[in-house]
Design a protein around this motif. Structure first.
Motif, PDB file in Angstrom:
ATOM      1  N   VAL A 157     -44.718  52.157  64.368  1.00 35.57           N
ATOM      2  CA  VAL A 157     -44.740  51.867  65.800  1.00 35.57           C
ATOM      3  C   VAL A 157     -44.888  50.376  66.089  1.00 35.57           C
ATOM      4  N   GLY A 158     -45.585  49.654  65.222  1.00 40.05           N
ATOM      5  CA  GLY A 158     -45.788  48.235  65.470  1.00 40.05           C
ATOM      6  C   GLY A 158     -44.528  47.410  65.353  1.00 40.05           C
ATOM      7  N   SER A 159     -43.617  47.809  64.463  1.00 41.66           N
ATOM      8  CA  SER A 159     -42.424  46.999  64.195  1.00 41.66           C
ATOM      9  C   SER A 159     -41.149  47.567  64.814  1.00 41.66           C
ATOM     10  N   ALA A 160     -41.186  48.796  65.282  1.00 41.67           N
ATOM     11  CA  ALA A 160     -39.968  49.444  65.785  1.00 41.67           C
ATOM     12  C   ALA A 160     -39.555  48.884  67.141  1.00 41.67           C
ATOM     13  N   ASN A 161     -38.267  48.635  67.298  1.00 41.83           N
ATOM     14  CA  ASN A 161     -37.730  48.249  68.599  1.00 41.83           C
ATOM     15  C   ASN A 161     -37.436  49.456  69.479  1.00 41.83           C
ATOM     16  N   THR A 162     -36.971  50.534  68.834  1.00 47.73           N
ATOM     17  CA  THR A 162     -36.573  51.721  69.583  1.00 47.73           C
ATOM     18  C   THR A 162     -36.942  52.977  68.807  1.00 47.73           C
ATOM     19  N   ILE A 163     -37.388  53.988  69.539  1.00 52.39           N
ATOM     20  CA  ILE A 163     -37.625  55.319  68.995  1.00 52.39           C
ATOM     21  C   ILE A 163     -36.484  56.227  69.460  1.00 52.39           C
ATOM     22  N   VAL A 164     -35.880  56.958  68.543  1.00 54.81           N
ATOM     23  CA  VAL A 164     -34.828  57.927  68.885  1.00 54.81           C
ATOM     24  C   VAL A 164     -35.359  59.322  68.574  1.00 54.81           C
ATOM     25  N   ILE A 165     -35.184  60.252  69.515  1.00 48.91           N
ATOM     26  CA  ILE A 165     -35.774  61.587  69.388  1.00 48.91           C
ATOM     27  C   ILE A 165     -34.715  62.645  69.651  1.00 48.91           C
ATOM     28  N   ASP A 166     -34.486  63.520  68.680  1.00 48.93           N
ATOM     29  CA  ASP A 166     -33.629  64.685  68.897  1.00 48.93           C
ATOM     30  C   ASP A 166     -34.380  65.717  69.737  1.00 48.93           C
ATOM     31  N   VAL A 167     -33.696  66.283  70.730  1.00 51.53           N
ATOM     32  CA  VAL A 167     -34.286  67.305  71.594  1.00 51.53           C
ATOM     33  C   VAL A 167     -33.493  68.595  71.420  1.00 51.53           C
ATOM     34  N   TYR A 168     -34.134  69.605  70.822  1.00 50.24           N
ATOM     35  CA  TYR A 168     -33.480  70.886  70.552  1.00 50.24           C
ATOM     36  C   TYR A 168     -33.936  71.947  71.549  1.00 50.24           C
ATOM     37  N   SER A 169     -33.157  73.001  71.651  1.00 53.86           N
ATOM     38  CA  SER A 169     -33.484  74.089  72.570  1.00 53.86           C
ATOM     39  C   SER A 169     -34.362  75.157  71.922  1.00 53.86           C
ATOM     40  N   SER A 170     -34.706  74.969  70.654  1.00 55.58           N
ATOM     41  CA  SER A 170     -35.572  75.899  69.939  1.00 55.58           C
ATOM     42  C   SER A 170     -37.016  75.419  70.033  1.00 55.58           C
ATOM     43  N   ALA A 171     -37.876  76.026  69.217  1.00 57.28           N
ATOM     44  CA  ALA A 171     -39.281  75.613  69.184  1.00 57.28           C
ATOM     45  C   ALA A 171     -39.435  74.158  68.748  1.00 57.28           C
ATOM     46  N   ALA A 172     -38.389  73.590  68.145  1.00 59.74           N
ATOM     47  CA  ALA A 172     -38.442  72.191  67.702  1.00 59.74           C
ATOM     48  C   ALA A 172     -38.570  71.215  68.856  1.00 59.74           C
ATOM     49  N   ILE A 173     -38.416  71.694  70.078  1.00 58.94           N
ATOM     50  CA  ILE A 173     -38.605  70.805  71.229  1.00 58.94           C
ATOM     51  C   ILE A 173     -40.033  70.276  71.285  1.00 58.94           C
ATOM     52  N   ARG A 174     -40.964  70.977  70.646  1.00 59.46           N
ATOM     53  CA  ARG A 174     -42.355  70.516  70.619  1.00 59.46           C
ATOM     54  C   ARG A 174     -42.486  69.179  69.896  1.00 59.46           C
ATOM     55  N   TYR A 175     -41.670  68.986  68.857  1.00 58.24           N
ATOM     56  CA  TYR A 175     -41.712  67.707  68.157  1.00 58.24           C
ATOM     57  C   TYR A 175     -41.303  66.576  69.106  1.00 58.24           C
ATOM     58  N   ALA A 176     -40.265  66.832  69.894  1.00 59.23           N
ATOM     59  CA  ALA A 176     -39.792  65.815  70.836  1.00 59.23           C
ATOM     60  C   ALA A 176     -40.872  65.504  71.869  1.00 59.23           C
ATOM     61  N   GLU A 177     -41.546  66.529  72.338  1.00 63.16           N
ATOM     62  CA  GLU A 177     -42.605  66.304  73.325  1.00 63.16           C
ATOM     63  C   GLU A 177     -43.733  65.459  72.739  1.00 63.16           C
ATOM     64  N   MET A 178     -44.112  65.726  71.505  1.00 66.42           N
ATOM     65  CA  MET A 178     -45.195  64.971  70.875  1.00 66.42           C
ATOM     66  C   MET A 178     -44.810  63.509  70.657  1.00 66.42           C
ATOM     67  N   ILE A 179     -43.609  63.272  70.099  1.00 61.66           N
ATOM     68  CA  ILE A 179     -43.190  61.900  69.831  1.00 61.66           C
ATOM     69  C   ILE A 179     -42.941  61.151  71.147  1.00 61.66           C
ATOM     70  N   GLY A 180     -42.429  61.861  72.150  1.00 64.16           N
ATOM     71  CA  GLY A 180     -42.265  61.238  73.456  1.00 64.16           C
ATOM     72  C   GLY A 180     -43.606  60.825  74.056  1.00 64.16           C
ATOM     73  N   PHE A 181     -44.610  61.696  73.936  1.00 66.11           N
ATOM     74  CA  PHE A 181     -45.954  61.387  74.435  1.00 66.11           C
ATOM     75  C   PHE A 181     -46.525  60.159  73.720  1.00 66.11           C
ATOM     76  N   MET A 182     -46.394  60.130  72.404  1.00 65.08           N
ATOM     77  CA  MET A 182     -46.919  58.995  71.639  1.00 65.08           C
ATOM     78  C   MET A 182     -46.173  57.703  71.988  1.00 65.08           C
ATOM     79  N   SER A 183     -44.879  57.805  72.227  1.00 66.87           N
ATOM     80  CA  SER A 183     -44.101  56.621  72.617  1.00 66.87           C
ATOM     81  C   SER A 183     -44.606  56.070  73.946  1.00 66.87           C
ATOM     82  N   ARG A 184     -44.940  56.951  74.865  1.00 61.96           N
ATOM     83  CA  ARG A 184     -45.457  56.485  76.157  1.00 61.96           C
ATOM     84  C   ARG A 184     -46.831  55.842  76.000  1.00 61.96           C
ATOM     85  N   VAL A 185     -47.669  56.438  75.157  1.00 63.65           N
ATOM     86  CA  VAL A 185     -49.004  55.879  74.927  1.00 63.65           C
ATOM     87  C   VAL A 185     -48.903  54.464  74.356  1.00 63.65           C
TER      88      VAL A 185
END
Length: 336
Positions: free
Chosen positions: A58-86
């Protein structure tokens, strides 16, 4: 060079096919420094791996890219999106899955937080782009990619009754529709050879195998485990028709791959498919769960040389739009 961390599913270690992320990663490395997560099969372990990966970069990254799926894997996107906002990191969402609009309708409040704060939202199809634009989001079309040089074109003219189905035995792919169409053709005196690729741990495997045995279809259906891409591409020259009949879909890469190889593709007209390809020009449509209609379309191809030749040519031309050479600049504008 800009630094990107990409979060999605890297499944080739425990499935036979590469995920979108695994296909993209070596290509994106041409334009950015990229790290990706996760290749873990266990869902909890995968989530932990993603969190650790995020914190590591997170300290060195310019951009975070997140795949958003329609399955239960959407939870991963929600978590990484939340951390990106924090951590106040810019993130890009890449939408996947023909059922994503339905998931959005059911979980709109949750998903709004993820979508509203994204710097960009990418859709691989006009289908998803149109839906989410109707909800007020700005969505950019960036197609799924294939590396066209991997797909040797063989123009089909006179079609042999040799069918290839790649999608396996998961419920969404409706394998019984394909099996029953072959059975119908057999009762009509038309003997086809179907190669059906799928693994024995998929949900409908036992049902399909039992039906083949019950209806004595062993002489025209050959079931094999899913193959590495280069294997089935090499063998595709022995087949002229690709069958794809899921209940729901977005932008199926296998369909694009079949067209790239010059195969005549028959597909259900569900989800994003009508936004992707034209009926009677690039593919043939069949209604979902209509094995009689599928049998009729196969028969039509076997007797209409002009149609088969047109589909083979136009399908290849369509597939060329998804080559990395066309899509690279779109990614470059987003990431650099």
């Amino acid at each position: 060079m800009k630094k990107v961390v990409y979060f999605g599913n890297k499944t080739s270690g425990f499935q036979s096919t590469k995920s979108t992320l695994e296909t993209l990663e070596p290509l994106l490395s041409e334009i950015v420094e990229i790290h990706s997560y996760s290749d873990k099969k266990n869902k909890l372990v995968r989530l932990v791996h993603m969190i650790i990966g995020f914190l590591s970069h997170v300290g060195s990254a310019n951009t975070i890219v997140i795949d958003v799926y329609s399955s239960a894997a959407i939870r991963y996107a929600e978590m990484i999106g939340f951390m990106s906002r924090v951590f106040r990191k810019k993130y890009i969402l890449v939408l996947h899955g023909g059922n994503l609009p339905e998931v959005y309708r059911r979980k709109e409040k949750r998903i709004k937080r993820l979508f509203t704060n994204a710097s960009h939202i990418i859709a691989p199809s006009h289908y998803l782009k149109s839906f989410f634009e109707s909800k007020g989001y700005v969505v950019q079309l960036v197609p799924n990619i294939i590396q066209l040089e991997q797909y040797p074109y063989l123009k089909r003219k006179k079609i042999r009754p040799k069918l290839l189905a790649l999608r396996g035995f998961k419920p969404a792919y409706n394998p019984m529709m394909t099996i029953k169409a072959v059975e119908i053709l057999k009762t009509r005196g038309i003997f086809t050879e179907l190669r059906l690729l799928g693994n024995n741990d998929e949900e409908h495997f036992d049902e399909v195998m039992a039906y083949i045995k019950e209806k004595n279809l062993q002489d025209c259906i050959n079931v094999l485990p899913k193959q590495e891409k280069l294997v089935w591409i090499t063998e595709s020259k022995n087949f002229d028709i690709m069958i794809s009949n899921p209940f729901i879909d977005n932008t199926p890469v296998s369909l694009i791959e079949g067209m790239a190889l010059g195969m005549c593709v028959i597909t259900t007209n569900v989800g994003g498919v009508p936004y992707l390809v034209k009926d009677n020009e690039e593919v043939l449509y069949v209604t979902s769960d209509d094995e009689i209609g599928l049998a009729d379309k196969i028969s039509e191809l076997l007797t209409n040389q002009e149609l088969a030749s047109k589909l083979s040519q136009h399908g290849r031309s369509k597939a060329e739009e998804y080559d990395w050479g066309h899509v690279k600049n779109l990614w470059g504008k987003l990431l650099t």
